[in-house]
Design a protein around this motif. Sequence first.
Motif, PDB file in Angstrom:
ATOM      1  N   PRO A 179       1.117  -1.392   0.109  1.00  0.00           N
ATOM      2  CA  PRO A 179       0.291  -0.218  -0.172  1.00  0.00           C
ATOM      3  C   PRO A 179       0.768   1.053   0.308  1.00  0.00           C
ATOM      4  O   PRO A 179       0.271   2.188  -0.470  1.00  0.00           O
ATOM      5  CB  PRO A 179      -1.020   0.100   1.029  1.00  0.00           C
ATOM      6  N   ARG A 180       2.168   1.001   1.058  1.00  0.00           N
ATOM      7  CA  ARG A 180       3.177   1.999   0.516  1.00  0.00           C
ATOM      8  C   ARG A 180       2.826   2.768  -1.029  1.00  0.00           C
ATOM      9  O   ARG A 180       3.187   3.749  -0.925  1.00  0.00           O
ATOM     10  CB  ARG A 180       3.811   2.203   1.527  1.00  0.00           C
ATOM     11  N   PHE A 181       4.003   1.937  -1.723  1.00  0.00           N
ATOM     12  CA  PHE A 181       4.940   2.213  -2.677  1.00  0.00           C
ATOM     13  C   PHE A 181       3.174   2.953  -3.542  1.00  0.00           C
ATOM     14  O   PHE A 181       3.034   3.227  -4.262  1.00  0.00           O
ATOM     15  CB  PHE A 181       4.848   1.143  -3.201  1.00  0.00           C
ATOM     16  N   LEU A 182       2.098   1.877  -3.407  1.00  0.00           N
ATOM     17  CA  LEU A 182       0.735   1.953  -4.206  1.00  0.00           C
ATOM     18  C   LEU A 182       0.656   3.437  -4.273  1.00  0.00           C
ATOM     19  O   LEU A 182       0.243   4.523  -4.921  1.00  0.00           O
ATOM     20  CB  LEU A 182      -0.543   1.621  -4.545  1.00  0.00           C
TER      21      LEU A 182
ATOM     22  N   GLU B 178       2.388   6.228  -3.087  1.00  0.00           N
ATOM     23  CA  GLU B 178       3.260   7.002  -3.788  1.00  0.00           C
ATOM     24  C   GLU B 178       4.057   6.604  -5.399  1.00  0.00           C
ATOM     25  O   GLU B 178       5.055   7.378  -5.277  1.00  0.00           O
ATOM     26  CB  GLU B 178       4.810   6.733  -2.514  1.00  0.00           C
ATOM     27  N   GLY B 179       2.725   6.671  -5.632  1.00  0.00           N
ATOM     28  CA  GLY B 179       2.441   6.188  -7.127  1.00  0.00           C
ATOM     29  C   GLY B 179       3.780   5.361  -8.229  1.00  0.00           C
ATOM     30  O   GLY B 179       3.678   5.074  -9.234  1.00  0.00           O
ATOM     31  N   TRP B 180       3.795   4.062  -7.626  1.00  0.00           N
ATOM     32  CA  TRP B 180       4.818   2.926  -7.828  1.00  0.00           C
ATOM     33  C   TRP B 180       3.781   2.184  -8.451  1.00  0.00           C
ATOM     34  O   TRP B 180       2.986   2.487  -7.995  1.00  0.00           O
ATOM     35  CB  TRP B 180       5.292   2.489  -7.027  1.00  0.00           C
ATOM     36  N   SER B 181       4.150   1.816  -9.966  1.00  0.00           N
ATOM     37  CA  SER B 181       3.801   0.626 -10.497  1.00  0.00           C
ATOM     38  C   SER B 181       4.284  -0.571  -9.894  1.00  0.00           C
ATOM     39  O   SER B 181       5.648  -1.151  -9.269  1.00  0.00           O
ATOM     40  CB  SER B 181       3.952   0.773 -11.802  1.00  0.00           C
ATOM     41  N   VAL B 182       3.187  -1.368  -9.140  1.00  0.00           N
ATOM     42  CA  VAL B 182       3.086  -2.839  -8.143  1.00  0.00           C
ATOM     43  C   VAL B 182       2.912  -4.098  -8.950  1.00  0.00           C
ATOM     44  O   VAL B 182       1.585  -4.144  -9.184  1.00  0.00           O
ATOM     45  CB  VAL B 182       2.694  -2.338  -7.037  1.00  0.00           C
ATOM     46  N   GLU B 183       3.745  -4.654  -9.028  1.00  0.00           N
ATOM     47  CA  GLU B 183       3.802  -5.970  -9.453  1.00  0.00           C
ATOM     48  C   GLU B 183       3.954  -7.743  -8.766  1.00  0.00           C
ATOM     49  O   GLU B 183       4.914  -7.099  -7.585  1.00  0.00           O
ATOM     50  CB  GLU B 183       4.043  -5.911 -11.283  1.00  0.00           C
ATOM     51  N   TYR B 184       3.571  -7.781  -8.420  1.00  0.00           N
ATOM     52  CA  TYR B 184       3.721  -9.309  -8.238  1.00  0.00           C
ATOM     53  C   TYR B 184       4.316 -10.709  -8.706  1.00  0.00           C
ATOM     54  O   TYR B 184       4.033 -11.086  -9.604  1.00  0.00           O
ATOM     55  CB  TYR B 184       2.862  -9.383  -6.917  1.00  0.00           C
ATOM     56  N   ILE B 185       5.496 -11.229  -8.174  1.00  0.00           N
ATOM     57  CA  ILE B 185       5.970 -13.086  -8.783  1.00  0.00           C
ATOM     58  C   ILE B 185       5.969 -13.587  -8.284  1.00  0.00           C
ATOM     59  O   ILE B 185       6.114 -13.534  -7.221  1.00  0.00           O
ATOM     60  CB  ILE B 185       7.191 -12.770  -9.546  1.00  0.00           C
ATOM     61  N   GLY B 186       5.152 -14.777  -8.676  1.00  0.00           N
ATOM     62  CA  GLY B 186       4.746 -15.830  -7.381  1.00  0.00           C
ATOM     63  C   GLY B 186       4.592 -17.298  -7.932  1.00  0.00           C
ATOM     64  O   GLY B 186       4.436 -17.604  -9.144  1.00  0.00           O
ATOM     65  N   SER B 187       3.954 -18.460  -6.672  1.00  0.00           N
ATOM     66  CA  SER B 187       4.016 -19.495  -7.524  1.00  0.00           C
ATOM     67  C   SER B 187       2.665 -19.327  -8.382  1.00  0.00           C
ATOM     68  O   SER B 187       1.960 -19.139  -8.359  1.00  0.00           O
ATOM     69  CB  SER B 187       4.003 -20.776  -7.243  1.00  0.00           C
ATOM     70  N   HIS B 188       2.464 -20.809  -9.732  1.00  0.00           N
ATOM     71  CA  HIS B 188       0.529 -20.679  -9.962  1.00  0.00           C
ATOM     72  C   HIS B 188       0.056 -20.773  -9.157  1.00  0.00           C
ATOM     73  O   HIS B 188      -1.127 -20.929  -8.842  1.00  0.00           O
ATOM     74  CB  HIS B 188       1.000 -22.413 -10.485  1.00  0.00           C
ATOM     75  N   GLU B 189       0.001 -22.549  -7.997  1.00  0.00           N
ATOM     76  CA  GLU B 189      -0.821 -22.195  -6.733  1.00  0.00           C
ATOM     77  C   GLU B 189      -0.557 -22.048  -5.330  1.00  0.00           C
ATOM     78  O   GLU B 189      -1.733 -22.376  -4.329  1.00  0.00           O
ATOM     79  CB  GLU B 189      -0.794 -23.845  -6.896  1.00  0.00           C
ATOM     80  N   GLY B 190       0.284 -21.602  -4.939  1.00  0.00           N
ATOM     81  CA  GLY B 190       0.439 -21.133  -3.796  1.00  0.00           C
ATOM     82  C   GLY B 190      -0.472 -20.017  -3.393  1.00  0.00           C
ATOM     83  O   GLY B 190      -1.017 -19.390  -3.939  1.00  0.00           O
TER      84      GLY B 190
ATOM     85  N   PRO C 269      -6.356  -4.806  -4.973  1.00  0.00           N
ATOM     86  CA  PRO C 269      -6.166  -3.976  -6.888  1.00  0.00           C
ATOM     87  C   PRO C 269      -5.126  -3.196  -7.416  1.00  0.00           C
ATOM     88  O   PRO C 269      -4.032  -2.678  -6.449  1.00  0.00           O
ATOM     89  CB  PRO C 269      -7.432  -2.787  -6.280  1.00  0.00           C
ATOM     90  N   ASN C 270      -4.890  -3.424  -8.355  1.00  0.00           N
ATOM     91  CA  ASN C 270      -3.868  -2.710  -9.123  1.00  0.00           C
ATOM     92  C   ASN C 270      -3.017  -3.299  -8.822  1.00  0.00           C
ATOM     93  O   ASN C 270      -0.881  -2.437  -8.784  1.00  0.00           O
ATOM     94  CB  ASN C 270      -4.171  -1.207  -9.157  1.00  0.00           C
TER      95      ASN C 270
END
Length: 359
Positions: A23-26, A28-40, A50-51
């Motif tokens: 939430p802090r990065f969102l 502050e206007g950052w584009s936030v993305e996440y890399i995780g596993s398929h089923e975790g 959101p976003n």
Amino acid sequence: MKRIMFTGGGSAGHVTVNIALIPRFLEEGWSVEYIGSHEGIERELISAIPNVPYYPIATGKFRRYIDWQNVKDPFKVVKGVLQAYRLIRKRRPSVIFSKGGFVSVPVVLGAWLNKVPVIIHESDITPGLANRISIPFAAAVCTTFPETAAHLNRDKCHHVGAIIREDIRSGSAAKGKAFCGFTNEKPVLLIMGGSLGARKINKTIRQALSRLVERFQIVHLCGKGGVDTGISHPDYRQYEYINEGLTDVLAMSDLIVSRAGSNSIFEFLSLNKPMLLIPLTKEQSRGDQILNARSFENSGFCEVLYEEQMTADTLIDAIQHLFHNRKRYTAAMSEREAADTLPVVYELITGAAKQWNDK
């Protein structure tokens, strides 16, 4: 655009710190993305934000026991490294923040190959296997316990303390009781075995249930597949896991019985909740939860019951003793000096990103 990618998963403990920071990065206007596993579990938890686009990759598990999957999983890790490398090259983040867990290893290696700085967070006193593999490729490591520095390159180590979600204190006890159908007549006991559950704790709680419900209303988070549909009692509620509404359940709880994962116990500490910790045994883990529990016990924040000593009788005795001495524990917890960790970690991450962008 300022872009950050988060990674970490396999259990809720490898996601909650990321959820605290996102939430802090969102904001502050950052584009936030996440890399995780398929089923975790991370996919379910992050998809609720959101976003924040979620990118699944292949990942393997580093097991401490003999299993056929140990032969196949290294190939999954290699595939995951290639997927992470291509994704990071395409998305061009300024920095990556890794909470750990098996899925983080391919991401850290993919970032290193792309020369993108990685900040790692280690919750426990001793680093887990995934973080031990990843740390040589990281720019910095944030630690919860000061003792962790003895296990790391001190030039990379930054003791920041526990990273706690800002909304953890926003829960409503009244909403929690309405959610569970509880009253104000008995105190509430919350049982948590972690997001993956704890079979021995689940079994022992149910053996002791008829005596415990005489004194307490009980919320039991059993883990995936852990609910026993054959048990029904107005003062006993079972759930696999609670995401939305967990803050309300925590707010209404008078006592907590839990494993000793660092992220969870520091959240309980921030709420001044008396806790009985049942750490994973050395046969089940590297012993990190035992160290966490001892650290809290030495600080006067909890009582500890080792799984090897746990029976229905010893569990009931420990819960009753905790309840009778609850004021002593809440007093000790309220006297501690709590650090404001989130701004410190935010500055560390953004500083690494700025250095990369200036190159």
